[in-house]
Design a protein around this motif. Structure first.
Motif, PDB file in Angstrom:
ATOM      1  N   LEU A 163       9.805   4.821   3.710  1.00 24.93           N
ATOM      2  CA  LEU A 163       8.849   3.756   3.513  1.00 24.93           C
ATOM      3  C   LEU A 163       7.455   4.813   5.185  1.00 24.93           C
ATOM      4  N   GLU A 164       6.590   4.720   5.549  1.00 21.67           N
ATOM      5  CA  GLU A 164       6.126   5.115   6.403  1.00 21.67           C
ATOM      6  C   GLU A 164       4.753   4.326   6.237  1.00 21.67           C
ATOM      7  N   ILE A 165       4.857   4.198   7.638  1.00 20.94           N
ATOM      8  CA  ILE A 165       3.531   3.280   8.112  1.00 20.94           C
ATOM      9  C   ILE A 165       2.539   4.177   9.479  1.00 20.94           C
ATOM     10  N   ASN A 166       1.836   4.271   9.007  1.00 15.10           N
ATOM     11  CA  ASN A 166       1.065   5.634  10.333  1.00 15.10           C
ATOM     12  C   ASN A 166       1.427   7.008  10.256  1.00 15.10           C
ATOM     13  N   GLY A 167       2.475   7.244   9.977  1.00 14.80           N
ATOM     14  CA  GLY A 167       3.138   8.628   9.680  1.00 14.80           C
ATOM     15  C   GLY A 167       4.219   7.902  10.538  1.00 14.80           C
ATOM     16  N   LYS A 168       4.780   6.967  11.028  1.00 20.40           N
ATOM     17  CA  LYS A 168       5.970   7.373  11.051  1.00 20.40           C
ATOM     18  C   LYS A 168       6.774   5.942  10.423  1.00 20.40           C
ATOM     19  N   GLN A 169       8.080   6.996  10.269  1.00 18.13           N
ATOM     20  CA  GLN A 169       9.563   6.548   8.948  1.00 18.13           C
ATOM     21  C   GLN A 169       9.694   4.925   9.443  1.00 18.13           C
ATOM     22  N   THR A 170       9.480   3.595   8.722  1.00 19.83           N
ATOM     23  CA  THR A 170      10.788   2.863   9.009  1.00 19.83           C
ATOM     24  C   THR A 170      11.970   2.669   8.349  1.00 19.83           C
ATOM     25  N   GLU A 171      12.772   1.548   8.767  1.00 18.83           N
ATOM     26  CA  GLU A 171      13.894   1.098   7.947  1.00 18.83           C
ATOM     27  C   GLU A 171      13.697   0.798   6.310  1.00 18.83           C
ATOM     28  N   LEU A 172      12.669   0.733   6.178  1.00 18.38           N
ATOM     29  CA  LEU A 172      12.416   0.440   4.839  1.00 18.38           C
ATOM     30  C   LEU A 172      12.480   1.844   3.708  1.00 18.38           C
ATOM     31  N   ARG A 173      13.241   1.184   2.324  1.00 15.52           N
ATOM     32  CA  ARG A 173      13.520   2.786   1.433  1.00 15.52           C
ATOM     33  C   ARG A 173      12.468   1.782  -0.130  1.00 15.52           C
ATOM     34  N   LEU A 174      12.212   3.145   0.011  1.00  9.41           N
ATOM     35  CA  LEU A 174      11.422   2.445  -1.679  1.00  9.41           C
ATOM     36  C   LEU A 174      12.463   3.438  -2.694  1.00  9.41           C
ATOM     37  N   VAL A 175      13.220   2.285  -3.668  1.00 13.25           N
ATOM     38  CA  VAL A 175      14.125   3.044  -4.662  1.00 13.25           C
ATOM     39  C   VAL A 175      13.169   2.698  -5.625  1.00 13.25           C
ATOM     40  N   ILE A 176      13.249   4.098  -7.016  1.00 13.45           N
ATOM     41  CA  ILE A 176      12.906   4.455  -7.670  1.00 13.45           C
ATOM     42  C   ILE A 176      13.501   4.782  -9.070  1.00 13.45           C
TER      43      ILE A 176
ATOM     44  N   LYS B 101       1.377  -1.086  -0.293  1.00 13.88           N
ATOM     45  CA  LYS B 101      -0.312  -0.016  -0.147  1.00 13.88           C
ATOM     46  C   LYS B 101       0.913   1.868   0.097  1.00 13.88           C
ATOM     47  N   ALA B 102       1.742   1.360   0.900  1.00 12.70           N
ATOM     48  CA  ALA B 102       2.747   2.921   0.640  1.00 12.70           C
ATOM     49  C   ALA B 102       3.519   3.151  -0.842  1.00 12.70           C
ATOM     50  N   THR B 103       4.166   2.028  -0.961  1.00  9.37           N
ATOM     51  CA  THR B 103       4.712   2.053  -2.076  1.00  9.37           C
ATOM     52  C   THR B 103       3.803   1.863  -3.378  1.00  9.37           C
ATOM     53  N   MET B 104       2.586   1.900  -3.389  1.00  7.65           N
ATOM     54  CA  MET B 104       1.405   2.157  -4.761  1.00  7.65           C
ATOM     55  C   MET B 104       1.476   3.665  -3.929  1.00  7.65           C
ATOM     56  N   GLU B 105       1.094   3.927  -3.331  1.00  8.90           N
ATOM     57  CA  GLU B 105       0.777   5.559  -2.967  1.00  8.90           C
ATOM     58  C   GLU B 105       1.599   6.489  -3.184  1.00  8.90           C
ATOM     59  N   GLU B 106       3.050   6.117  -2.745  1.00 14.75           N
ATOM     60  CA  GLU B 106       4.521   6.705  -3.572  1.00 14.75           C
ATOM     61  C   GLU B 106       4.235   6.927  -5.326  1.00 14.75           C
ATOM     62  N   LEU B 107       3.985   5.365  -5.500  1.00 16.37           N
ATOM     63  CA  LEU B 107       4.618   5.458  -7.000  1.00 16.37           C
ATOM     64  C   LEU B 107       3.360   6.796  -7.738  1.00 16.37           C
ATOM     65  N   LEU B 108       1.675   6.323  -7.368  1.00 21.50           N
ATOM     66  CA  LEU B 108       1.091   7.096  -7.634  1.00 21.50           C
ATOM     67  C   LEU B 108       1.502   8.471  -7.653  1.00 21.50           C
ATOM     68  N   ARG B 109       2.244   8.756  -6.340  1.00 20.99           N
ATOM     69  CA  ARG B 109       2.768  10.156  -6.408  1.00 20.99           C
ATOM     70  C   ARG B 109       3.724  10.983  -7.229  1.00 20.99           C
ATOM     71  N   GLU B 110       4.767   9.673  -7.429  1.00 23.34           N
ATOM     72  CA  GLU B 110       6.119   9.797  -8.295  1.00 23.34           C
ATOM     73  C   GLU B 110       4.926  10.198  -9.754  1.00 23.34           C
ATOM     74  N   ASN B 111       4.026   9.098 -10.191  1.00 23.17           N
ATOM     75  CA  ASN B 111       3.867   9.421 -11.815  1.00 23.17           C
ATOM     76  C   ASN B 111       2.698  11.129 -11.540  1.00 23.17           C
TER      77      ASN B 111
ATOM     78  N   VAL C 169      11.610  -2.670  -3.172  1.00 25.79           N
ATOM     79  CA  VAL C 169      11.693  -2.387  -1.687  1.00 25.79           C
ATOM     80  C   VAL C 169      12.826  -2.796  -1.179  1.00 25.79           C
ATOM     81  N   THR C 170      13.765  -1.900  -0.012  1.00 22.91           N
ATOM     82  CA  THR C 170      14.834  -2.234   0.023  1.00 22.91           C
ATOM     83  C   THR C 170      15.217  -1.691   1.509  1.00 22.91           C
ATOM     84  N   SER C 171      16.239  -1.748   1.807  1.00 22.65           N
ATOM     85  CA  SER C 171      17.254  -0.756   3.535  1.00 22.65           C
ATOM     86  C   SER C 171      18.641  -0.510   3.082  1.00 22.65           C
TER      87      SER C 171
END
Length: 247
Positions: free
Chosen positions: A230-243, A44-54, A168-170
Motif C-alpha cells: 500500500l502506498e501513501i503519496n506515492g511512497k510505499q508503506t509497511e502495509l500489504r493488501l492481500v487480495i 482509499k488506497a485499498t479501494m483504488e487497488e481493488l478497482l484496478r484489480e476488478n 490489509v496486514t503486514s
C-alpha cells in the motif's frame, strides 16, 4: 493521544479488563475518536487497488466483516453498484454505524436503499455465497490463531465464484527491530492479562501476518492470492493488501 471526545484513560482501562465484545460495546460511542479507527488513507488506497484489480469496474455486491462503526463503508459504497453489508458482533458499534450512514441505510420500510448492517458473530454465520467482494479492516488482531482458518473459510463461504477477499496486514516484524518492540511488549502484556483475568480480551498486534497467513489460502479453494504494497503519496508503506480470489 486522547481526543477531547474520545475515551478517558480510565475508560480504556475498564475496556481492557472486559471481554473483547463487552469492551467494544463500551467503547462504541467514542470509538471514532480513538487511534483504533482505520485511517481513511488506508481505505482509499485499498479501494483504488481493488478497482484496478476488478478491471476498473465496480463490484456488484460487497460485505465488510467486523465493520465496527463503518470505517470502510463509504469507500465500499463508492466501488460497489449493488448491496453493501456491514457485519459486526457488537450491537452498540452497529448502532453507531447506522447513525453515521442513516441517510443511506435500508430499513424494512425502504428496501430501495442498498446499505445494510447486521449484528452477528462472523463465526456463527452461515453466509450465502452472494458477495463479489468481502473486506476486513483492523480486526485481524482479534482473531485467535486457532480461529484463523475458520475466519478465512467464512469469507470464502460469503463469496460467489471468482469473488475477492481483501484485507490489509503486514510482514511479521523481526524481534531485533526497535520499531517492533512496542508491539511485542503489548502482546506479551496481553497474554499475561488473559492468563490472569477472565474473560479474555483478544487483541494482538503480532497476529494474522505475512507470510504465515498465506498457508490459509489453499489451491483447492482459492485460484489466486496477490500481495500488494500500500502506498501513501506515492511512497510505499509497511502495509500489504492481500487480495485472494475464490475458485
Amino acid at each position: 493521544m486522547f481526543h477531547p471526545n474520545g475515551p478517558t484513560l480510565r475508560e480504556l482501562i475498564r475496556q481492557a479488563l472486559s471481554s473483547t465484545k463487552d469492551g467494544y460495546d463500551q467503547l462504541a460511542p467514542k470509538f471514532d475518536y480513538t487511534p483504533f479507527l482505520t485511517p481513511q488513507w488506508i481505505i482509499k488506497a485499498t479501494m483504488e487497488e481493488l478497482l484496478r484489480e476488478n478491471g476498473g469496474k465496480k463490484f456488484e455486491s460487497s460485505k465488510d466483516f467486523c465493520t465496527g462503526t463503518g470505517a470502510a463503508i463509504e469507500g465500499l459504497l463508492e466501488i460497489t453498484d449493488g448491496m453493501v453489508l456491514g457485519i459486526d458482533w457488537s450491537g452498540p458499534m452497529i448502532e453507531e454505524a447506522k447513525l453515521k450512514f442513516r441517510s443511506q441505510v435500508a430499513y424494512r420500510n425502504n428496501q430501495s436503499r442498498r446499505l445494510y448492517f447486521i449484528c452477528r458473530d462472523i463465526f456463527e454465520m452461515e453466509p450465502r455465497e452472494d458477495a463479489e467482494l468481502v473486506t476486513c479492516f483492523r480486526a485481524l488482531g482479534h482473531i485467535k490463531k486457532s480461529q484463523q482458518a475458520s475466519f478465512v473459510e467464512k469469507a470464502r463461504a460469503a463469496l460467489r465464484r471468482n469473488g475477492i477477499f481483501a484485507f490489509v496486514t503486514s510482514e511479521r516484524p523481526k524481534w531485533y527491530q526497535p520499531s517492533a518492540w512496542p508491539y511485542f511488549i503489548f502482546d506479551a502484556v496481553m497474554k499475561i492479562r488473559n492468563w490472569a483475568i477472565k474473560p479474555e480480551f483478544v487483541m494482538y498486534y503480532i497476529n494474522f501476518l505475512l507470510p504465515d497467513i498465506l498457508t490459509l489460502f489453499d489451491k483447492e479453494n482459492w485460484s489466486e492470492v496477490k500481495v500488494v504494497p500500500l502506498e501513501i503519496n506515492g511512497k510505499q508503506t509497511e502495509l500489504r493488501l492481500v487480495i485472494a480470489k475464490k475458485k
